[in-house]
Write a protein that holds these residues in place. Sequence first.
Motif, short mmCIF file in Angstrom:
data_model
loop_
_atom_site.label_atom_id
_atom_site.label_comp_id
_atom_site.label_asym_id
_atom_site.label_seq_id
_atom_site.Cartn_x
_atom_site.Cartn_y
_atom_site.Cartn_z
N UNK A 116 60.08 -59.69 100.56
CA UNK A 116 58.86 -59.38 99.84
C UNK A 116 57.73 -60.34 100.08
N UNK A 117 57.80 -61.14 101.16
CA UNK A 117 56.75 -62.12 101.41
C UNK A 117 56.01 -61.86 102.72
N UNK A 118 54.80 -62.37 102.77
CA UNK A 118 53.96 -62.23 103.95
C UNK A 118 54.56 -62.95 105.16
N UNK A 119 55.36 -63.98 104.92
CA UNK A 119 55.93 -64.75 106.03
C UNK A 119 56.78 -63.89 106.95
N UNK A 120 57.21 -62.71 106.48
CA UNK A 120 57.93 -61.76 107.32
C UNK A 120 57.14 -61.47 108.59
N UNK A 121 55.84 -61.55 108.51
CA UNK A 121 54.94 -61.16 109.59
C UNK A 121 54.42 -62.34 110.40
N UNK A 122 55.04 -63.52 110.31
CA UNK A 122 54.50 -64.73 110.93
C UNK A 122 54.35 -64.63 112.44
N UNK A 123 55.14 -63.80 113.10
CA UNK A 123 55.00 -63.67 114.55
C UNK A 123 54.02 -62.57 114.94
N UNK A 124 53.85 -61.58 114.11
CA UNK A 124 52.99 -60.45 114.44
C UNK A 124 51.54 -60.66 114.01
N UNK A 125 51.33 -61.29 112.86
CA UNK A 125 49.96 -61.44 112.33
C UNK A 125 48.98 -62.09 113.30
N UNK A 126 49.33 -63.18 113.97
CA UNK A 126 48.36 -63.79 114.89
C UNK A 126 47.96 -62.85 116.03
N UNK A 127 48.91 -62.07 116.51
CA UNK A 127 48.60 -61.12 117.60
C UNK A 127 47.64 -60.04 117.12
N UNK A 128 47.92 -59.47 115.97
CA UNK A 128 47.04 -58.44 115.42
C UNK A 128 45.69 -59.04 115.03
N UNK A 129 45.70 -60.28 114.54
CA UNK A 129 44.47 -60.95 114.15
C UNK A 129 43.53 -61.23 115.31
N UNK A 130 44.06 -61.20 116.52
CA UNK A 130 43.21 -61.33 117.71
C UNK A 130 42.39 -60.07 117.94
N UNK A 131 42.86 -58.95 117.40
CA UNK A 131 42.24 -57.65 117.63
C UNK A 131 41.35 -57.24 116.47
#
Length: 133
Positions: A54-69
Amino acid sequence: LICHSFVLTTMAAEPSLFTKPTKMVKVENGSTLSMYCLGKGSPTIVLESGFSGGTAATWMELMPRLGEVTRTCAYDRAGYGFSTLGRNLPRDLNRSVADLFALLRNSGEKPPFILAGHSNGGLIISAYADLYP
C-alpha cells in the motif's frame, strides 16, 4: 482501460524520494495521505500500489522513468507509509476509491490523469474509472 506490456531497464529512484512525502493531503474522516510526485507535463500518471504494501515505494524503479516523460505521482494508502488512518474505516474497495478521488481533488495535481495499478491497485483504479469516467 488499456493495458500494455513493456520492459523497462532498472533505474532506482533517488534514495531520498520516499524518505518523506512531496505533500500530505487531507481526505475525509481524518486521514492524511502522503503523496510523492516528480516530473513535469501532462497528463499526470497516478500509480496505485498492490495490496501487500500500500505504499508509493512499490514504484521506486518505475517512477523516475515515467517522470522523465510526464508528471508522475504515487501515494501511501491510509494507514501505510507516512499516511495516517484517521477514522477512515471500514477499509474496503469503496473507501479506497473515495480516498483516491479525494486525493486527486485535494492534492492540487491537475487532470487529465492516467491511472495505473498493480494487483489490488488495478481493482481500485477500475472501480474508480467506473464511478468517475
